[in-house]
Write a protein that holds these residues in place. Structure first.
Motif, PDB file in Angstrom:
ATOM      1  N   VAL A  96      31.682  14.102  -9.701  1.00  0.00           N
ATOM      2  CA  VAL A  96      32.762  13.138  -9.938  1.00  0.00           C
ATOM      3  C   VAL A  96      33.864  13.360  -8.909  1.00  0.00           C
ATOM      4  O   VAL A  96      34.220  14.507  -8.614  1.00  0.00           O
ATOM      5  CB  VAL A  96      33.333  13.334 -11.367  1.00  0.00           C
ATOM      6  CG1 VAL A  96      34.624  12.553 -11.553  1.00  0.00           C
ATOM      7  CG2 VAL A  96      32.310  12.935 -12.417  1.00  0.00           C
ATOM      8  N   GLU A 103      32.167   8.567 -11.031  1.00  0.00           N
ATOM      9  CA  GLU A 103      30.928   9.328 -11.032  1.00  0.00           C
ATOM     10  C   GLU A 103      30.105   8.959  -9.801  1.00  0.00           C
ATOM     11  O   GLU A 103      29.774   7.794  -9.589  1.00  0.00           O
ATOM     12  CB  GLU A 103      30.135   9.056 -12.307  1.00  0.00           C
ATOM     13  CG  GLU A 103      28.899   9.929 -12.450  1.00  0.00           C
ATOM     14  CD  GLU A 103      28.179   9.712 -13.784  1.00  0.00           C
ATOM     15  OE1 GLU A 103      28.463  10.446 -14.729  1.00  0.00           O
ATOM     16  OE2 GLU A 103      27.351   8.777 -13.843  1.00  0.00           O
ATOM     17  N   ALA A 201      34.554  16.677 -13.890  1.00  0.00           N
ATOM     18  CA  ALA A 201      33.147  16.308 -14.128  1.00  0.00           C
ATOM     19  C   ALA A 201      32.637  16.772 -15.488  1.00  0.00           C
ATOM     20  O   ALA A 201      31.475  16.550 -15.824  1.00  0.00           O
ATOM     21  CB  ALA A 201      32.261  16.903 -13.025  1.00  0.00           C
TER      22      ALA A 201
END
Length: 206
Positions: A96, A103, A201
């Motif tokens: 990310v 993403e 992430a």
């Protein structure tokens, strides 16, 4: 033509005022708790350098302006993370962009993996992706083990291959092969969760 910027490094390899992001990055990349910020005039930079950095650095929990860097971590970077339901269990990982939380890649879930394997594969996937894109972004991971495995070019897992996790071991083999045959200049940095919160992430399943 872009305007001249001045980069103040309060905490880094050599604190001072720099006239390019490349010079500044050398001073702060990989430095724990590095503190730095850009200014549009030399006078502002000189004043800030002699002052308390926290008057100028915006923390993560406050709104931030779009810029190359902010606070204690490099905002223009890639964060990777993994998740695993069980040990072993269904494993997945993703990358990310730290600045936008977009993403960039997402692999899995795959059967009978571990979190450490996912963290390792995520970093290598990130390295390969950035090299393919000729990008100079740094990679953040919150896994000390995975960073060590990547540096050693070996996934040091104790998990045994089975028919169910063959796809994971295929990825491990490809990742190790990539590390053995490719050179890269990407910085792999430790995400400091206690200071900055969960890595961007993160899958949010804790």
């Amino acid at each position: 033509m872009s305007k001249q910027k001045y980069y103040v490094v309060w905490q880094g390899l050599k604190p001072g005022i720099y006239t390019s992001w490349e010079e500044c990055k050398i001073q702060v990349t990989g430095v724990e708790n590095a503190r730095y910020k850009s200014f549009i005039s030399k006078e502002e930079a000189q004043k800030a350098f002699s002052d308390n950095p926290w008057k100028y650095i915006k923390r993560k929990d406050k709104p931030v302006r779009k810029s190359v860097e902010v606070g204690d971590y490099i905002i223009n970077s890639l964060a990777v993370d993994a998740a695993c339901s069980g040990n072993p269990g269904k494993m997945e990982y993703r990358g990310v962009l730290v600045e936008t939380h977009e993403e960039i890649f997402h692999i899995g879930p795959l059967d009978d993996g571990t979190n450490n394997i996912g963290e390792f594969l995520a970093i290598v996937h990130g390295l390969a992706f950035l090299k393919q894109k000729n990008s100079d972004l740094s990679i953040y991971s919150d896994s000390v083990n995975a960073i060590k495995w990547v540096n050693n070019k070996k996934c040091n897992t104790k998990l045994k291959p089975t028919n169910r996790n063959q796809a994971i071991f295929d990825l491990i083999s490809r990742a190790e092969q990539w590390l053995q045959t490719n050179q890269y200049e990407t910085s792999i940095l430790k995400w400091e969760t206690e200071q900055w919160g969960e890595i961007p992430a993160d899958f949010g399943r804790k």
